[in-house]
Write an enzyme that holds these catalytic residues in place. Structure first.
Site, mmCIF file in Angstrom:
data_model
loop_
_atom_site.group_PDB
_atom_site.id
_atom_site.type_symbol
_atom_site.label_atom_id
_atom_site.label_comp_id
_atom_site.label_asym_id
_atom_site.label_seq_id
_atom_site.Cartn_x
_atom_site.Cartn_y
_atom_site.Cartn_z
ATOM 1 N N ARG A 28 0.832 -1.217 0.000
ATOM 2 C CA ARG A 28 0.000 0.000 0.000
ATOM 3 C C ARG A 28 0.865 1.265 0.000
ATOM 4 O O ARG A 28 1.948 1.288 0.580
ATOM 5 C CB ARG A 28 -0.950 -0.028 1.209
ATOM 6 C CG ARG A 28 -1.901 -1.204 1.137
ATOM 7 C CD ARG A 28 -2.808 -1.296 2.328
ATOM 8 N NE ARG A 28 -3.741 -0.173 2.403
ATOM 9 C CZ ARG A 28 -4.583 0.013 3.403
ATOM 10 N NH1 ARG A 28 -4.610 -0.830 4.418
ATOM 11 N NH2 ARG A 28 -5.406 1.038 3.402
ATOM 12 N N LYS A 59 -6.863 -0.137 -0.682
ATOM 13 C CA LYS A 59 -7.167 -0.580 0.689
ATOM 14 C C LYS A 59 -6.392 -1.872 0.962
ATOM 15 O O LYS A 59 -5.395 -2.148 0.304
ATOM 16 C CB LYS A 59 -8.676 -0.771 0.854
ATOM 17 C CG LYS A 59 -9.461 0.519 0.697
ATOM 18 C CD LYS A 59 -9.170 1.494 1.812
ATOM 19 C CE LYS A 59 -9.928 2.786 1.662
ATOM 20 N NZ LYS A 59 -9.519 3.784 2.658
ATOM 21 N N ASP A 64 -15.361 1.935 3.613
ATOM 22 C CA ASP A 64 -15.047 0.529 3.918
ATOM 23 C C ASP A 64 -16.243 -0.401 3.708
ATOM 24 O O ASP A 64 -16.114 -1.617 3.834
ATOM 25 C CB ASP A 64 -14.570 0.393 5.369
ATOM 26 C CG ASP A 64 -13.209 1.056 5.575
ATOM 27 O OD1 ASP A 64 -12.465 1.232 4.591
ATOM 28 O OD2 ASP A 64 -12.892 1.393 6.735
ATOM 29 N N SER A 115 -9.158 11.596 2.938
ATOM 30 C CA SER A 115 -8.558 10.506 3.701
ATOM 31 C C SER A 115 -8.354 10.919 5.153
ATOM 32 O O SER A 115 -7.581 11.828 5.459
ATOM 33 C CB SER A 115 -7.206 10.100 3.100
ATOM 34 O OG SER A 115 -6.499 9.288 4.025
ATOM 35 N N ARG A 166 -12.327 -7.601 5.082
ATOM 36 C CA ARG A 166 -13.676 -7.229 4.650
ATOM 37 C C ARG A 166 -14.112 -8.012 3.410
ATOM 38 O O ARG A 166 -15.300 -8.268 3.215
ATOM 39 C CB ARG A 166 -13.776 -5.720 4.419
ATOM 40 C CG ARG A 166 -13.536 -4.926 5.699
ATOM 41 C CD ARG A 166 -14.041 -3.513 5.659
ATOM 42 N NE ARG A 166 -13.374 -2.699 6.670
ATOM 43 C CZ ARG A 166 -13.670 -2.713 7.977
ATOM 44 N NH1 ARG A 166 -14.638 -3.474 8.438
ATOM 45 N NH2 ARG A 166 -12.994 -1.952 8.823
HETATM 46 C C1 S3P Z 1 -9.601 5.060 8.565
HETATM 47 C C2 S3P Z 1 -9.720 5.771 7.413
HETATM 48 C C3 S3P Z 1 -10.078 5.186 6.114
HETATM 49 C C4 S3P Z 1 -10.623 3.762 6.259
HETATM 50 C C5 S3P Z 1 -9.836 2.951 7.238
HETATM 51 C C6 S3P Z 1 -9.853 3.601 8.610
HETATM 52 C C7 S3P Z 1 -9.236 5.761 9.813
HETATM 53 O O1 S3P Z 1 -8.926 5.164 5.290
HETATM 54 O O2 S3P Z 1 -10.633 3.109 5.018
HETATM 55 O O3 S3P Z 1 -10.343 1.647 7.356
HETATM 56 O O4 S3P Z 1 -9.385 5.183 10.901
HETATM 57 O O5 S3P Z 1 -8.783 6.907 9.724
HETATM 58 P P1 S3P Z 1 -8.482 6.447 4.394
HETATM 59 O O6 S3P Z 1 -8.170 7.536 5.314
HETATM 60 O O7 S3P Z 1 -7.281 5.992 3.647
HETATM 61 O O8 S3P Z 1 -9.648 6.717 3.500
#
Ligand code: S3P
Length: 444
Positions: free
Chosen positions: A126, A350, A323, A171, A396
């Site tokens: 990632r 993801k 998610d 994000s 997931r």
């Molecule tokens: C999260 C933010 C999201 C989400 C992840 C949890 C967090 O990711 O997909 O499961 O706790 O800040 P992104 O910030 O990359 O969208």
């Protein structure tokens, strides 16, 4: 080679019961990290004891905090406070957790230290540039594998330069990493979000005594933190995770005769896009007994089997349910008509490429699905099933495929269920309690 734990699901009789969703993963990561930064003792109640969170707890110990489970089930974090984080002895292994590694990189940046971050195969694929670029502007240096992948070695002299940053995509992880680094910067660090992402970091920073200001702008906001500051310990109660409740809710919606109540689900507006969408699809979902716990709104959700119909999900809703698209796609497979989900290219980075992995679940089970660069559409009705699904180290994807099997004509299998423990360690147990026909893992 690790052990592969296969699992399968098949058509089930009506699901029923009153259950609680496990603790929220986002809030659990933050509670441990903020507690580790703070001066004093933070007690956390309802912490999610998933593998992702335990990895973050271990990481916090390696930076100098004490993290212990108490006899009553709560967790006690004695933070580093004014002394700050120190260089960990070995590599900091964040397992499967993108939130863990990105937030910890931000938090660690505020101190004079050197740290090497590693993760499992999924996390190592990632992109980390999305946090390393802005953190570099604030003063850190780093080395990484090609494409800014893990392992990453981050070096900071502390004393960061404040930043005014607009992330290229919505994000919460990027926003949080910058704000946490901002705690160690001399001045005001600001993140501007065109669309609001989950707001747990700004809410919890305030609860831990930081000077945070939030200004709404259209669908988004400008959030600022003033540094340097040492957080002050405060107790945290972790609400139920709406992203985990999602699997229980969709299971009940698609299985005839089902009636289920899920208690203590967090209803933060930045997290409930799926509930809104399922309601638009004709799902019977009733949230009741609204109350506040640990600064978050929680409720009990009653859900009943429903005849669903296809909808087009507005792309601007994506940050509040990013998610949840894999499990929404499973509901869409049972909905009459077409459900279109676009504007979600972020899903490709993801725990797996969730666009292609979700499309593959549906195609393996003969559901008419079209893949786009930025999403997919699903033509639903009945599900033939019979497929073996590749889960790509993604919890997931694994849970979504098992839920799809609960009303399919033929059983559905997955190649590996081990990752489910990252976010939902009690999944198999809970599913059995409500009557779902999901077979326990077998070891190959
Ligand atoms: C999260 C933010 C999201 C989400 C992840 C949890 C967090 O990711 O997909 O499961 O706790 O800040 P992104 O910030 O990359 O969208």
């Amino acid at each position: 080679m690790g052990l592969l734990m296969t699992a399968s699901s098949k058509r089930s009789a009506a699901l029923s019961g009153i259950v609680s969703a496990p603790g929220d993963k986002s809030i659990s990561h933050r509670a441990l990290i903020f507690g580790a930064l703070a001066e004093g003792v933070t007690t956390i109640t309802g912490l999610l004891e998933g593998a992702d969170i335990l990895a973050t707890g271990q990481a916090m110990r390696s930076f100098g905090a004490d993290v212990d489970k108490q006899k009553d089930g709560s967790w006690k974090v004695t933070g580093c406070g004014a002394q700050g984080f120190t260089s960990p002895k070995g590599a900091v292994n964040c397992g499967n957790a993108g939130t863990g590694v990105r937030l910890i990189m931000g938090a660690a940046s505020g101190f004079a230290l050197k740290a090497k971050f590693t993760g499992d195969a999924s996390l190592s694929a990632r992109p980390m540039g999305r946090v390393l670029d802005p953190l570099s502007e604030m003063g850190i240096t780093y080395s990484a594998k090609a494409g800014d992948r893990l392992p990453v070695t981050l070096t900071s002299q502390g004393k960061l330069t404040p930043l005014d940053y607009t992330p290229p995509h919505a994000s919460a992880q990027v926003k949080s990493a910058i704000l946490l680094a901002g705690l160690g910067a001399d001045g005001v660090t600001t993140v501007t979000e065109p669309t609001l992402s989950r707001d747990h970091t700004e809410n919890m920073l305030k609860a831990f005594g930081a000077d945070v200001s939030v200004k709404a702008i259209g669908r988004g906001q400008k959030v600022s933190v003033t540094g340097p500051v040492t957080l002050k310990a405060t107790d945290v109660t972790v609400p139920g995770d709406p992203s985990s409740a999602a699997f229980l809710i969709v299971a009940a919606l698609i299985t005839p005769g089902s009636e289920l109540t899920i208690k203590n689900v967090m209803m933060n507006p930045t997290r409930v896009g799926l509930f809104e969408t399922l309601t638009e699809m004709g799902g019977y979902l009733r949230a009741d007994n609204f109350r506040t716990s640990g600064g978050e709104i929680i409720a009990d959700i009653e859900v009943k089997h429903s005849k669903l119909h296809g909808v087009t999900v507005p792309p601007e809703r994506a940050p509040s349910m990013i998610d949840e698209y894999p499990i929404l796609a499973m509901a869409a497979a049972y909905a009459v008509g077409t459900t279109t989900m676009r504007g979600i290219a972020e899903m490709r980075v993801k725990e797996s490429d969730r666009i292609s992995a979700t499309v593959a679940i549906l195609k393996a089970n003969r559901v008419d699905t079209t893949e786009y660069e930025d999403g997919f559409s699903v033509k639903g009705g009945t599900v033939e099933g019979g497929g073996m699904v590749e889960t790509h180290h993604d919890h997931r994807i694994a849970m979504s495929a098992l839920i799809l099997g609960l009303n399919a004509n033929n059983p559905i299998s997955i190649d590996d269920s081990a990752m489910i423990a990252t976010s939902f360690p009690t999944f198999f147990e809970l599913m059995k309690t409500i009557g779902a026909n999901i077979s326990g893992a077998t070891i190959k």
